[in-house]
Enzyme design. Sequence first.
Site: not given
Ligand code: GLA
Length: 387
Positions: A37, A124, A174
């Site tokens: 986060h 998920g 990601d």
């Molecule tokens: C998800 C979001 C990312 C990141 C993570 C938490 O995977 O897609 O951008 O914020 O949560 O680290």
Amino acid sequence: MTNDLLIEKVKHTFQKRFESNPILCFSPGRINLIGEHTDYNQGFVFPAAIDKGIVTAVQKSKKSYCCAYSIDTNEVLEFSLKNICPIKNGGWRNYVLGIVAEIQKTNREIENFNLVFAGNIPSGAGLSSSAALENSIAFGLNELFELRFTKKEMIYISQKAEHNYVGVFCGIMDQYASMFGKDEHALLLDCRDLKATYFSIDFKEYDILLINTNVKHSLAESEYNERRLICENVAKRMGILALRDATVEGLLAVKEQITEEEYQKGLFIVEENKRVLKASKVITENDCKVFGELLFESHDGLQHQYKVSCSELDFLIDQAKKNPNVIGARMMGGGFGGCTINIVKKGASDTFIKTVTPIYFKKFNKNLSRYDVRISQGTHKIIMVKN
Ligand code: GLA
């Protein structure tokens, strides 16, 4: 399923369905060693691409519409390139439509196409199957229509598709990790300027073990967006661009003007950013023990301060703490379910899983899944066949 089999399956399905040879590309999922986060707070993350992901096949179509087929769900989407808009509860369809819409916004020309995809990462599970799907579609269309997007432009297209068509206001971690991953390397990414430093990952006498709680809470997406909003509000209150610039002193200075919940969340981001930088330092010093402790601390913050964990994840982390062969563990990804990442003494993973599985089942009436992943390269083309 192995990647080779997955590629064959996608290729054959495409050829059978559309009677032409497609362009194939692979886009991996990711793990995140530490830094949760922090990305949408313009902070630091430490992810790596893995050897499991999504294979997408694309080719031009002679028909007057586009057709996309999801092998895993056996569902078809037919759509016109004119007037694209999101579908309510559209699932995977919104990723396809979102990428197309975001490409169209850049005024690049695309024509009708056919697309088939399948994956070997569970959705998920916190392994970013979404980013893998987005990137593979963006990359495939970029190849097919020679759009000349840079990889960086493509990850922004993927991210915007998720914001505007899926409704999750995700950060960039990601998409970046999935696009730019490198064999046996994790990348320390500064999410402010997208500068990445690659670190060779070798935990010597330890392995990375992923355990899936097999929980996916339906609230995950709204909770995620809410966390992002809270962080932005706290940053605004502090008069800074993003919580990346926050300090404990700065937070204390506004403590009276924000709620305890907001304060704790801000504090978590400040501390998590510090942990990421420390983790990247100790990794170069081969100090796996300290690295592991940072993971435990990160989980603690995610559980108690940021509040994005769930009882199944917390239970697995407690079990990890009790096992002397596990030197670090935490929940991974957005939270509210999905996987834990564990640093386990080589040869001890089987026993750990065997011990935890029955007690987890007894408590939650659910099975655990175990994933052994290899840190691997980012999004790439598999073959190039053009009509
Ligand atoms: C998800 C979001 C990312 C990141 C993570 C938490 O995977 O897609 O951008 O914020 O949560 O680290």
